[in-house]
Write a protein that holds these residues in place. Sequence first.
Motif, PDB file in Angstrom:
ATOM      1  N   ALA A 289     -12.374   0.238   0.891  1.00 14.65           N
ATOM      2  CA  ALA A 289     -10.991  -0.469   0.756  1.00 14.65           C
ATOM      3  C   ALA A 289      -9.845   0.485   0.636  1.00 14.65           C
ATOM      4  CB  ALA A 289     -10.808  -1.523  -0.352  1.00 14.65           C
ATOM      5  N   ASP A 290      -8.968   0.585   1.295  1.00 14.46           N
ATOM      6  CA  ASP A 290      -7.690   1.369   1.265  1.00 14.46           C
ATOM      7  C   ASP A 290      -6.830   0.777  -0.186  1.00 14.46           C
ATOM      8  OD1 ASP A 290      -8.372   2.431   3.588  1.00 14.46           O
ATOM      9  OD2 ASP A 290      -6.888   1.310   4.620  1.00 14.46           O
ATOM     10  N   LEU A 291      -6.172   1.856  -0.797  1.00 13.05           N
ATOM     11  CA  LEU A 291      -5.521   1.464  -1.812  1.00 13.05           C
ATOM     12  C   LEU A 291      -4.013   1.830  -1.470  1.00 13.05           C
ATOM     13  CD1 LEU A 291      -7.726   2.666  -4.844  1.00 13.05           C
ATOM     14  CD2 LEU A 291      -7.556   0.453  -3.902  1.00 13.05           C
ATOM     15  N   VAL A 292      -3.743   3.067  -1.345  1.00 13.07           N
ATOM     16  CA  VAL A 292      -2.406   3.321  -1.194  1.00 13.07           C
ATOM     17  C   VAL A 292      -2.065   4.394   0.107  1.00 13.07           C
ATOM     18  CG1 VAL A 292      -2.627   5.344  -2.901  1.00 13.07           C
ATOM     19  CG2 VAL A 292      -0.429   4.483  -2.455  1.00 13.07           C
ATOM     20  N   GLY A 293      -1.118   4.440   0.692  1.00 14.87           N
ATOM     21  CA  GLY A 293      -0.643   5.260   1.798  1.00 14.87           C
ATOM     22  C   GLY A 293       0.592   5.239   2.275  1.00 14.87           C
ATOM     23  N   LEU A 294       0.521   5.896   3.508  1.00 14.63           N
ATOM     24  CA  LEU A 294       2.033   5.730   4.272  1.00 14.63           C
ATOM     25  C   LEU A 294       1.809   5.485   5.864  1.00 14.63           C
ATOM     26  CD1 LEU A 294       3.513   9.067   2.985  1.00 14.63           C
ATOM     27  CD2 LEU A 294       4.286   7.047   2.306  1.00 14.63           C
ATOM     28  N   THR A 295       2.669   4.932   6.326  1.00 14.89           N
ATOM     29  CA  THR A 295       2.638   4.403   7.820  1.00 14.89           C
ATOM     30  C   THR A 295       3.967   4.747   8.431  1.00 14.89           C
ATOM     31  OG1 THR A 295       1.337   2.276   7.250  1.00 14.89           O
ATOM     32  CG2 THR A 295       2.345   2.437   9.572  1.00 14.89           C
ATOM     33  N   ILE A 296       3.633   5.189   9.697  1.00 12.74           N
ATOM     34  CA  ILE A 296       4.932   5.629  10.484  1.00 12.74           C
ATOM     35  C   ILE A 296       4.448   4.995  11.839  1.00 12.74           C
ATOM     36  CG2 ILE A 296       5.407   7.952   9.483  1.00 12.74           C
ATOM     37  CD1 ILE A 296       3.835   9.147  11.809  1.00 12.74           C
ATOM     38  N   GLY A 297       5.611   4.811  12.767  1.00 15.04           N
ATOM     39  CA  GLY A 297       5.446   4.364  14.198  1.00 15.04           C
ATOM     40  C   GLY A 297       6.837   4.066  14.661  1.00 15.04           C
ATOM     41  N   LYS A 298       7.001   3.822  15.971  1.00 14.41           N
ATOM     42  CA  LYS A 298       8.126   3.634  16.738  1.00 14.41           C
ATOM     43  C   LYS A 298       8.563   2.263  16.300  1.00 14.41           C
ATOM     44  CE  LYS A 298       7.185   6.373  20.938  1.00 14.41           C
ATOM     45  NZ  LYS A 298       6.763   6.376  22.329  1.00 14.41           N
ATOM     46  N   SER A 299       9.927   1.939  16.672  1.00 12.56           N
ATOM     47  CA  SER A 299      10.557   0.693  16.304  1.00 12.56           C
ATOM     48  C   SER A 299      10.076  -0.102  17.667  1.00 12.56           C
ATOM     49  CB  SER A 299      12.060   0.957  16.151  1.00 12.56           C
ATOM     50  OG  SER A 299      12.608   1.484  17.332  1.00 12.56           O
ATOM     51  N   ARG A 300      10.072  -1.362  17.462  1.00  9.24           N
ATOM     52  CA  ARG A 300       9.862  -2.353  18.494  1.00  9.24           C
ATOM     53  C   ARG A 300      10.700  -3.477  18.664  1.00  9.24           C
ATOM     54  NH1 ARG A 300       6.321   0.726  22.016  1.00  9.24           N
ATOM     55  NH2 ARG A 300       4.962   1.643  20.652  1.00  9.24           N
TER      56      ARG A 300
END
Length: 257
Positions: free
Chosen positions: A135-146
Amino acid sequence: MKKILVGLLLVVSVNSFAQSPVATRLSSGYDVGMAYSTGHYNPSLTYFQLLTIGERKLFSLGWTMRLGAFYGDNLNYYTAPARLTRGKTGFGALGAPLLVNNIDTVRYDYVSMTSLNVGIRAQINLGRVVLGASADLVGLTIGKSRTGRYKSSTGQYALRSASGQDSINVYFQGNNVFQQTSPSHFNVRLLGDNDIGTIATEVYARIRLNQRVGVKLGYQWLTTETTAANRNVIADNKRFRHRAGMAYLALTFPIFQ
């Protein structure tokens, strides 16, 4: 002479650790895999490190670091904050809200985002076969705006525009209003609708083919989240969530075990 002594001490230290009871119980490696269901694609690369527990070495517990890319086609994202969903609605098996009248929706033709999460993993070791969960606990996400399409009959949204030094608030209301959104950047597991961002959970069985590779079969539950540029001022919300269940297939490459 000092350099030789330092070198010898390093060699002895590394050799002592390699032969220590802790080191002999450590295992690590990489999973390279893909989770898939209709309209959802989630390739990932996961590093794991596990410590075997007990004299029989039946159980292992450790941590993971997962780099994943999510791609989705024709998806609905629903109101995310628990303060708006708790006691009013739940999510069905396909991720859709059970009581849609209480939930706003953002519709996307296409969504993509990349996340890096740290999590936990537990395994039961049965010889060549391993059963486990992570199970994931903590992190970061990036990506293009939609661009997403709001669906809300009661929401009211504030659009801030600027001209020189002056700024004004313009309010609009109704269904099918196009909005600019982007992936929510911070991921935190807080359980249920309290979760924030992109979080994955999986169960799996891994078959060891030889000392260098194994095949991992599993099922993954993935939550992704987007944040709208304009806030619904009535609900005080601009976070929207999508949940998906996917079959998962991966190859495991042990580093040491």
